[in-house]
Design a protein around this motif. Structure first.
Motif, short mmCIF file in Angstrom:
data_model
loop_
_atom_site.label_atom_id
_atom_site.label_comp_id
_atom_site.label_asym_id
_atom_site.label_seq_id
_atom_site.Cartn_x
_atom_site.Cartn_y
_atom_site.Cartn_z
N ASN A 203 -20.14 7.57 -2.18
CA ASN A 203 -21.04 8.61 -1.90
C ASN A 203 -21.55 9.46 -2.54
OD1 ASN A 203 -20.70 7.39 1.12
ND2 ASN A 203 -18.97 9.11 1.52
N ARG A 204 -20.94 9.82 -3.77
CA ARG A 204 -21.14 10.52 -4.84
C ARG A 204 -21.97 10.15 -6.07
NH1 ARG A 204 -19.52 16.06 -4.63
NH2 ARG A 204 -21.19 16.22 -6.60
N GLN A 205 -21.80 8.59 -5.85
CA GLN A 205 -22.51 7.89 -6.77
C GLN A 205 -21.70 7.85 -8.30
OE1 GLN A 205 -26.68 8.78 -6.46
NE2 GLN A 205 -26.83 6.77 -5.74
N VAL A 206 -20.42 8.31 -8.05
CA VAL A 206 -19.29 8.14 -9.14
C VAL A 206 -18.74 7.09 -9.61
CG1 VAL A 206 -17.57 9.63 -10.25
CG2 VAL A 206 -19.13 10.62 -8.91
N PRO A 207 -18.63 6.38 -10.78
CA PRO A 207 -18.05 4.92 -10.98
C PRO A 207 -16.49 5.31 -10.68
CG PRO A 207 -19.53 5.54 -12.67
CD PRO A 207 -19.43 6.93 -11.80
N PHE A 208 -15.79 4.25 -9.87
CA PHE A 208 -14.52 4.16 -9.37
C PHE A 208 -13.98 2.95 -10.11
CE2 PHE A 208 -11.73 2.48 -6.22
CZ PHE A 208 -10.86 3.26 -6.14
N PHE A 209 -12.57 3.39 -10.71
CA PHE A 209 -11.92 2.21 -11.15
C PHE A 209 -10.59 2.13 -10.76
CE2 PHE A 209 -9.37 0.15 -14.23
CZ PHE A 209 -9.81 -0.71 -14.96
N PHE A 210 -10.13 1.09 -9.84
CA PHE A 210 -8.63 1.12 -9.33
C PHE A 210 -7.86 0.27 -10.33
CE2 PHE A 210 -5.86 -1.04 -6.13
CZ PHE A 210 -5.08 0.21 -5.98
N LYS A 211 -6.81 1.20 -10.90
CA LYS A 211 -5.99 0.45 -11.88
C LYS A 211 -4.94 -0.42 -11.44
CE LYS A 211 -3.23 2.20 -15.95
NZ LYS A 211 -1.80 1.73 -15.00
N GLN A 212 -4.15 0.05 -10.39
CA GLN A 212 -3.33 -0.79 -9.94
C GLN A 212 -2.69 -0.22 -8.60
OE1 GLN A 212 -0.40 -0.04 -13.06
NE2 GLN A 212 0.77 1.63 -12.09
N TRP A 213 -1.88 -0.99 -7.71
CA TRP A 213 -1.01 -0.70 -6.79
C TRP A 213 0.01 -0.10 -7.09
CZ3 TRP A 213 -3.14 0.37 -2.31
CH2 TRP A 213 -4.30 -0.48 -1.80
N GLY A 214 0.73 -0.60 -8.32
CA GLY A 214 1.85 -0.21 -8.91
C GLY A 214 3.12 -0.80 -8.09
N GLY A 215 4.41 -0.03 -7.93
CA GLY A 215 5.29 -0.52 -7.39
C GLY A 215 6.44 -0.93 -8.52
N THR A 216 7.70 -1.55 -8.06
CA THR A 216 8.74 -2.10 -9.10
C THR A 216 8.25 -3.24 -9.83
OG1 THR A 216 9.78 -3.18 -7.29
CG2 THR A 216 10.40 -1.04 -7.56
N ARG A 217 7.25 -3.86 -9.18
CA ARG A 217 6.69 -5.17 -10.01
C ARG A 217 5.26 -5.19 -9.82
NH1 ARG A 217 10.24 -10.45 -8.15
NH2 ARG A 217 9.27 -11.17 -10.20
N LYS A 218 4.46 -4.13 -10.67
CA LYS A 218 3.27 -3.95 -10.56
C LYS A 218 2.28 -5.22 -10.87
CE LYS A 218 2.23 -2.38 -15.36
NZ LYS A 218 1.20 -1.16 -15.93
N THR A 219 2.80 -6.12 -11.62
CA THR A 219 1.85 -7.39 -11.90
C THR A 219 1.84 -8.15 -10.63
OG1 THR A 219 3.80 -8.37 -12.65
CG2 THR A 219 2.59 -7.47 -14.30
N LEU A 220 2.85 -8.13 -9.82
CA LEU A 220 2.68 -8.90 -8.66
C LEU A 220 1.67 -8.21 -7.33
CD1 LEU A 220 6.41 -10.01 -8.10
CD2 LEU A 220 4.47 -11.61 -9.05
N SER A 221 1.65 -6.79 -7.27
CA SER A 221 1.02 -6.11 -6.71
C SER A 221 -0.30 -6.15 -6.94
CB SER A 221 1.62 -4.48 -6.41
OG SER A 221 1.52 -4.11 -7.44
N GLY A 222 -0.99 -6.41 -8.27
CA GLY A 222 -2.10 -6.51 -8.62
C GLY A 222 -2.77 -5.26 -8.61
N ARG A 223 -4.24 -5.26 -8.62
CA ARG A 223 -5.22 -4.26 -8.30
C ARG A 223 -6.69 -4.48 -7.44
NH1 ARG A 223 -9.11 -4.72 -12.71
NH2 ARG A 223 -9.75 -2.65 -12.24
N VAL A 224 -6.18 -5.45 -6.50
CA VAL A 224 -7.43 -5.77 -5.67
C VAL A 224 -7.32 -4.77 -4.37
CG1 VAL A 224 -8.28 -7.68 -4.02
CG2 VAL A 224 -7.33 -8.36 -6.40
N LEU A 225 -8.34 -4.27 -4.19
CA LEU A 225 -8.73 -3.39 -3.00
C LEU A 225 -9.74 -4.01 -2.03
CD1 LEU A 225 -8.20 -0.54 -1.44
CD2 LEU A 225 -10.00 0.58 -3.08
N ASP A 226 -9.34 -4.35 -1.03
CA ASP A 226 -10.32 -4.82 0.07
C ASP A 226 -10.98 -5.78 -0.70
OD1 ASP A 226 -9.46 -3.01 1.99
OD2 ASP A 226 -11.24 -1.47 1.63
N GLY A 227 -10.12 -6.93 -1.25
CA GLY A 227 -10.85 -8.06 -1.55
C GLY A 227 -11.52 -7.89 -2.90
N LYS A 228 -11.57 -6.94 -3.42
CA LYS A 228 -12.40 -6.52 -4.75
C LYS A 228 -11.58 -6.05 -5.79
CE LYS A 228 -16.76 -4.34 -6.09
NZ LYS A 228 -17.98 -3.60 -5.79
N LYS A 229 -11.85 -6.31 -7.12
CA LYS A 229 -11.45 -5.46 -8.09
C LYS A 229 -12.40 -4.33 -8.66
CE LYS A 229 -8.25 -8.86 -10.47
NZ LYS A 229 -7.93 -9.35 -11.57
#
Length: 241
Positions: A203-229
């Motif tokens: 809404n504010r037209q500010v670039p957004f970067f989603f880095k990770q979901w995290g967790g104990t095994r962050k490589t498995l949880s990844g960084r996809v939000l609603d089907g998109k990186k």
């Protein structure tokens, strides 16, 4: 130490300062402290003081040796504006950044009040970015100190996100990074917390970067939000790989 970084939004790290102290809930499971303890146990001289604030004078000019342009995260193992880092040392770090315009530098701090105190005492060339860490609504006040910093890019690192943020002041903010906590004691992050921040950025037209979901095994949880990186960078910046 200067080294190639696995952090998704940078190329390399430069650590003329190592060590820090905890000042807010976001620090609870600090990855840098965990890594410093591991390196200390391995006998690494840089971490002879474990996670106490330590100045590495011999690394002050390190980026001058890098001829290929890099995006460099400054002090990934510390906080440049910690009270135990003398101003003269901070100024020398800024001198190096100003003298190496082929690099892009990213500085991140939780000590926004000290950043604001030093703002007019150093030179801000266009290759210097500055951000503040915000882990929950309670700490959005740090952003107020960032608004008037004369950096080329002012950004927010909302990581680890440990609580909802519904009111995010983005005036004069050029970029927002969001991520969950990782490691053996990682606190969970709700998807709705991330979506709320993403939608505010859209809404504010500010670039957004989603880095990770995290967790104990962050490589498995990844960084996809609603089907998109979500890997947006400031619109006026072309990242050099």
């Amino acid at each position: 130490m200067a080294q190639t970084s696995s952090i998704e939004w940078t190329d390399a790290t430069w650590n003329p300062v190592t060590g820090c102290t905890k000042i807010s809930p976001g620090c609870k499971n600090c990855y840098a402290e965990r890594m410093a303890k591991r390196l200390h146990a391995m006998g690494q001289n840089r971490y002879r003081n474990c996670f106490e604030v330590t100045l590495h004078h011999d690394l002050l000019r390190q980026p001058q040796k890098w001829t290929k342009p890099k995006t460099i995260f400054v002090n990934s193992m510390s906080d440049l504006f910690h009270k135990n880092v003398p101003f003269d040392f901070i100024k020398k770090i800024f001198d190096t950044m100003n003298q190496t315009p082929w690099h892009t530098y990213q500085i991140l701090t939780k000590r926004a009040h000290r950043l604001a105190q030093l703002v007019n005492k150093v030179e801000w060339s266009k290759n210097i970015w500055v951000g503040v860490s915000v882990e929950s609504q309670q700490f959005t006040e740090r952003i107020n100190h960032l608004h008037n910093i004369p950096a080329f890019v002012r950004f927010l690192s909302i990581e680890p996100l440990v609580g909802p943020i519904t009111n995010l002041p983005l005036s004069n903010i050029d970029w927002v990074i969001v991520g969950g906590e990782s490691g053996p004691h990682a606190r969970p992050m709700e998807a709705e917390w991330v979506r709320t921040i993403r939608d505010i950025c859209i809404n504010r037209q500010v670039p957004f970067f989603f880095k990770q979901w995290g967790g104990t095994r962050k490589t498995l949880s990844g960084r996809v939000l609603d089907g998109k990186k979500w890997s947006q960078f400031p619109t006026h910046y072309n990242r050099m790989i």
